[in-house]
Design a protein around this motif. Sequence first.
Motif, mmCIF file in Angstrom:
data_model
loop_
_atom_site.group_PDB
_atom_site.id
_atom_site.type_symbol
_atom_site.label_atom_id
_atom_site.label_comp_id
_atom_site.label_asym_id
_atom_site.label_seq_id
_atom_site.Cartn_x
_atom_site.Cartn_y
_atom_site.Cartn_z
ATOM 1 N N ILE A 1 -38.586 13.624 1.239
ATOM 2 C CA ILE A 1 -39.538 14.498 0.540
ATOM 3 C C ILE A 1 -38.875 15.055 -0.718
ATOM 4 O O ILE A 1 -39.468 15.038 -1.805
ATOM 5 C CB ILE A 1 -40.018 15.646 1.452
ATOM 6 N N ARG A 2 -37.643 15.533 -0.588
ATOM 7 C CA ARG A 2 -36.922 16.105 -1.732
ATOM 8 C C ARG A 2 -36.783 15.085 -2.852
ATOM 9 O O ARG A 2 -36.953 15.412 -4.026
ATOM 10 C CB ARG A 2 -35.541 16.611 -1.283
ATOM 11 N N LYS A 3 -36.486 13.848 -2.495
ATOM 12 C CA LYS A 3 -36.354 12.785 -3.498
ATOM 13 C C LYS A 3 -37.660 12.599 -4.267
ATOM 14 O O LYS A 3 -37.655 12.360 -5.473
ATOM 15 C CB LYS A 3 -35.969 11.476 -2.817
ATOM 16 N N GLY A 4 -38.789 12.750 -3.589
ATOM 17 C CA GLY A 4 -40.082 12.559 -4.222
ATOM 18 C C GLY A 4 -40.541 13.720 -5.083
ATOM 19 O O GLY A 4 -41.479 13.577 -5.866
ATOM 20 N N LEU A 5 -39.885 14.869 -4.962
ATOM 21 C CA LEU A 5 -40.283 16.058 -5.726
ATOM 22 C C LEU A 5 -39.515 16.166 -7.045
ATOM 23 O O LEU A 5 -38.338 15.816 -7.125
ATOM 24 C CB LEU A 5 -40.025 17.327 -4.909
ATOM 25 N N GLU A 6 -40.204 16.690 -8.048
ATOM 26 C CA GLU A 6 -39.558 17.032 -9.318
ATOM 27 C C GLU A 6 -38.423 18.023 -9.044
ATOM 28 O O GLU A 6 -38.395 18.685 -8.004
ATOM 29 C CB GLU A 6 -40.579 17.692 -10.256
ATOM 30 N N THR A 7 -37.544 18.184 -10.004
ATOM 31 C CA THR A 7 -36.410 19.102 -9.857
ATOM 32 C C THR A 7 -36.854 20.504 -9.462
ATOM 33 O O THR A 7 -36.244 21.137 -8.615
ATOM 34 C CB THR A 7 -35.603 19.159 -11.169
#
Length: 169
Positions: A135-141
């Motif tokens: 999920i973190r990888k898929g989110l913007e910074t």
Amino acid sequence: MVNTDQAEHWASVAPTWVEIEEHLERTAGDPGRTAMDRLDIRPGQRVLDLGCGTGPTTVELARRVGPEGSVLGIDIAAQMLTRARQRADDEAVPNVSFVHGDVQSHDFGADAYDRAFSRFGVMFYADPVAAFANIRKGLETDGALGFVCWQNVIANEWMLIPGMAVASV
């Protein structure tokens, strides 16, 4: 890692879930809306709906991001997604799409979403570390994740007391 046990479980319960979805929405709707409010979803954002089920949260998220935004609903149960697509069509919500997949391993792309949301889905990950990393990888910074999740049954009186009453019969 594929969450095979959960995929099999949800495939077996999906017909009943679809049948009683109105009751479930009355029960789970308020906590979900509160979590959405706290996630500060804005028009134009791209949002993931993790474990979207039959799509009520996906449709609500799509309304919040407006026509210039988009929402991707993902669920491990294909039959739930059939109902979710029907709901989006029936409610004329065009800025949603749905994918049959596992949050732990689905490729969301890198930095592709502004927000991620889950109403009672995160507790079913077989490998929570893998799921949350994905999920973190898929989110913007500056992306954010909001979710609603039950506590374990011992700490959750809403589930424990009725369960004990049923077990004592």
